[in-house]
Write an enzyme that holds these catalytic residues in place. Structure first.
Site, PDB file in Angstrom:
ATOM      1  N   LYS A  86      -7.703   2.514  -3.493  1.00  0.00           N
ATOM      2  CA  LYS A  86      -7.763   3.380  -2.539  1.00  0.00           C
ATOM      3  C   LYS A  86      -6.928   4.608  -2.256  1.00  0.00           C
ATOM      4  O   LYS A  86      -5.557   4.124  -2.693  1.00  0.00           O
ATOM      5  CB  LYS A  86      -8.468   2.770  -1.141  1.00  0.00           C
ATOM      6  CG  LYS A  86      -7.181   2.088  -0.749  1.00  0.00           C
ATOM      7  CD  LYS A  86      -7.570   1.128   0.491  1.00  0.00           C
ATOM      8  CE  LYS A  86      -6.497   0.413   1.111  1.00  0.00           C
ATOM      9  NZ  LYS A  86      -6.978  -0.823   2.110  1.00  0.00           N
TER      10      LYS A  86
ATOM     11  N   ARG B 152     -11.525  -5.597  13.301  1.00  0.00           N
ATOM     12  CA  ARG B 152     -12.008  -3.869  12.893  1.00  0.00           C
ATOM     13  C   ARG B 152     -13.201  -3.878  12.426  1.00  0.00           C
ATOM     14  O   ARG B 152     -13.937  -3.444  12.878  1.00  0.00           O
ATOM     15  CB  ARG B 152     -10.752  -3.651  12.109  1.00  0.00           C
ATOM     16  CG  ARG B 152     -11.133  -2.216  11.548  1.00  0.00           C
ATOM     17  CD  ARG B 152      -9.588  -1.754  10.659  1.00  0.00           C
ATOM     18  NE  ARG B 152      -9.597  -2.576   9.351  1.00  0.00           N
ATOM     19  CZ  ARG B 152      -8.760  -2.614   8.268  1.00  0.00           C
ATOM     20  NH1 ARG B 152      -7.824  -1.545   8.282  1.00  0.00           N
ATOM     21  NH2 ARG B 152      -9.175  -3.077   7.038  1.00  0.00           N
TER      22      ARG B 152
ATOM     23  N   TYR C  63      16.299  26.723   6.183  1.00  0.00           N
ATOM     24  CA  TYR C  63      15.682  27.087   7.675  1.00  0.00           C
ATOM     25  C   TYR C  63      16.453  26.495   8.777  1.00  0.00           C
ATOM     26  O   TYR C  63      16.802  25.405   8.974  1.00  0.00           O
ATOM     27  CB  TYR C  63      14.321  26.523   7.885  1.00  0.00           C
ATOM     28  CG  TYR C  63      12.869  27.122   7.017  1.00  0.00           C
ATOM     29  CD1 TYR C  63      12.827  28.287   7.201  1.00  0.00           C
ATOM     30  CD2 TYR C  63      12.581  26.337   5.750  1.00  0.00           C
ATOM     31  CE1 TYR C  63      11.744  28.980   6.241  1.00  0.00           C
ATOM     32  CE2 TYR C  63      11.452  27.027   5.159  1.00  0.00           C
ATOM     33  CZ  TYR C  63      11.008  28.235   5.315  1.00  0.00           C
ATOM     34  OH  TYR C  63      10.251  28.848   4.485  1.00  0.00           O
TER      35      TYR C  63
ATOM     36  N   MET D 243       8.799  23.369   2.630  1.00  0.00           N
ATOM     37  CA  MET D 243       7.452  22.867   2.218  1.00  0.00           C
ATOM     38  C   MET D 243       7.503  22.397   0.573  1.00  0.00           C
ATOM     39  O   MET D 243       6.970  21.766   0.061  1.00  0.00           O
ATOM     40  CB  MET D 243       6.395  23.850   2.352  1.00  0.00           C
ATOM     41  CG  MET D 243       5.017  23.545   2.164  1.00  0.00           C
ATOM     42  SD  MET D 243       3.709  24.867   2.195  1.00  0.00           S
ATOM     43  CE  MET D 243       3.993  24.998   4.035  1.00  0.00           C
TER      44      MET D 243
HETATM   45  C1  LIG Z   1      -6.031  -2.113   1.868  1.00  0.00           C
HETATM   46  C2  LIG Z   1      -6.741  -3.280   1.887  1.00  0.00           C
HETATM   47  C3  LIG Z   1      -6.210  -4.193   1.022  1.00  0.00           C
HETATM   48  C4  LIG Z   1      -4.772  -4.130   0.142  1.00  0.00           C
HETATM   49  O1  LIG Z   1      -3.978  -4.295   1.151  1.00  0.00           O
HETATM   50  P1  LIG Z   1      -2.305  -4.296   0.645  1.00  0.00           P
HETATM   51  O2  LIG Z   1      -1.550  -4.739   2.052  1.00  0.00           O
HETATM   52  O3  LIG Z   1      -2.209  -3.039   0.393  1.00  0.00           O
HETATM   53  O4  LIG Z   1      -2.150  -5.426  -0.544  1.00  0.00           O
HETATM   54  C5  LIG Z   1      -6.755  -5.637   0.778  1.00  0.00           C
HETATM   55  N1  LIG Z   1      -7.938  -5.761   1.491  1.00  0.00           N
HETATM   56  C6  LIG Z   1      -8.663  -4.746   2.186  1.00  0.00           C
HETATM   57  C7  LIG Z   1      -9.910  -4.989   3.000  1.00  0.00           C
HETATM   58  C8  LIG Z   1      -7.960  -3.569   2.380  1.00  0.00           C
HETATM   59  O5  LIG Z   1      -8.541  -2.642   3.305  1.00  0.00           O
END
Ligand SMILES: *Cc1c(COP(=O)(O)O)cnc(C)c1O
Length: 374
Positions: free
Chosen positions: A34, A132, A250, A304
């Protein structure tokens, strides 16, 4: 190519993946890619993880999943988070495995799948303490019965997520106990998975059917035998000698004390370097032989698109600078930047801008490249 780029070491990626899977008892991994593989490039990292034999990949958004499909990646892709019913159709179109936390999303997915004459695969998430996403553990029995009547749905996996497997071991044990109740309800069949990186490191006996490492794949946690897989490199676009009393950047926050050699590197906060680091970051000048690394402080504000660094003496424009190293350098690594800015290493990693070119190395040889222009 732009003279500032991220170099990604795929051998370290392979090492980190293997190390985590072995630790968990040789279970497969769901490679978390992700947020553009935590800034490292989801398509290239995803492709490599598939080549290395992961169970599948996982993303946070449908669009991230679509990008993998459009790049020709055919492996399983788990969509994390709680599926919104409106996204049921898109999930089916791109062949993603959604995570379900609500009856609304389960119903929407079932209806869309039946309308298309399909049976949609899905994983159920249970809330064992994170608070969550996930169904309530108490509802597992009723849910199993209920979902069993949905002919358009196939529950192929069941999982939960730890809230603090790094520090709070008691709480994590509680989550494990609650997850065991869910496993009892669903019995043999679904793929069970529980461990993020911290879970894999601290609860290696809980590997179950698969582990879900993210940050560990990228090597951004110290002291557990994992290596950061990326370093940020740049070549100077300008090297000049300034006399004493010359202000730089800056706000003129830095003034040369004597005659100083200053290099301008074409990388800035729009590339992901935290702007707060102006008087704390250092870069390393990689002199010949490359094993020599001279520390150069960043002087003046981080702009930047550019930074200015103080050199020990003149260098030419082909000189390589390591702006963030592939280790745990306290002033010049993604991990160090996180420490200095009071956050976790995830954050500087995911902020590595898409406009940075990325170069992928295997055994020191470039095997893929993305120029940052897309
Ligand atoms: C992002 C995520 C992970 C990975 O977590 P890390 O701490 O980066 O290893 C695993 N499971 C879920 C559900 C996540 O959202």
């Amino acid at each position: 190519m732009r003279p500032a780029w991220l170099e990604v070491n795929l051998d370290f990626l392979a090492h980190n993946l293997r190390s985590l899977c072995v630790r968990a008892g040789n279970v497969p991994a769901i490679g978390i890619v992700k947020a553009n593989a935590y800034g490292h490039g989801a398509v290239e990292v995803g492709r490599e993880l598939v080549r290395l034999g992961v169970w599948g990949l996982a993303v946070a958004t449908v669009e991230e999943g679509r990008a993998l499909r459009q790049a020709g990646i055919a492996a399983r892709v788990l969509l994390l988070g709680s599926l919104h019913p409106e996204q049921a159709e898109a999930v089916l179109r791109w062949g993603l495995i959604p995570s379900l936390s609500t009856l609304e999303s389960a119903e929407a997915l079932d209806a869309r799948a039946r309308a298309l004459g399909l049976r949609a695969e899905a994983h159920l998430e249970f809330d064992t303490g994170m608070g969550r996403t996930g169904f309530a553990v108490e509802d597992a029995g009723a849910l199993k019965e209920w979902l069993g009547r949905y002919t358009g749905l196939k529950v192929s996996g069941v999982y939960s997520h730890f809230a603090d497997a790094e520090e709070n071991l008691l709480w994590t044990e509680e989550q494990i106990t609650r997850f065991a109740e869910v496993q009892k309800v669903f019995g043999r069949g679904p793929l069970y998975h529980l461990c993020n990186t911290a879970g894999t490191v601290n609860f290696p006996h809980m590997g179950l059917g698969a582990v879900r490492p993210g940050i560990g794949l990228y090597g951004l946690i110290p002291n557990v035998g994992l290596y950061p897989i990326a370093r940020l490199l740049a070549k100077p676009t300008l090297v000049k000698r300034l006399s004493a009393g010359h202000r730089i950047g800056y706000g003129g926050l830095y003034t040369t004390e004597g005659e100083e050699w200053i290099a301008t590197l074409p990388v800035g906060y729009a590339d992901g370097m935290p702007r707060q680091l102006y008087n704390r970051a250092t870069v390393r000048l990689l002199d010949e032989p490359v094993s020599v690394r001279l520390e150069c402080p960043v002087v003046g504000r981080i702009s930047m698109d550019q930074i200015t660094v103080r050199l020990p003496g003149p260098v030419d424009l082909n000189t390589l600078f390591e702006v963030a190293s592939a280790d745990f350098h306290p002033n010049g690594s993604l991990w160090g930047w996180a420490e200095l800015t009071g956050t976790v290493s995830y954050e500087p990693a995911v902020r590595l801008a898409a406009r940075l070119p990325r170069v992928y190395l295997r055994a020191g040889v470039e095997v893929a490249r993305r120029d940052g222009g897309e």
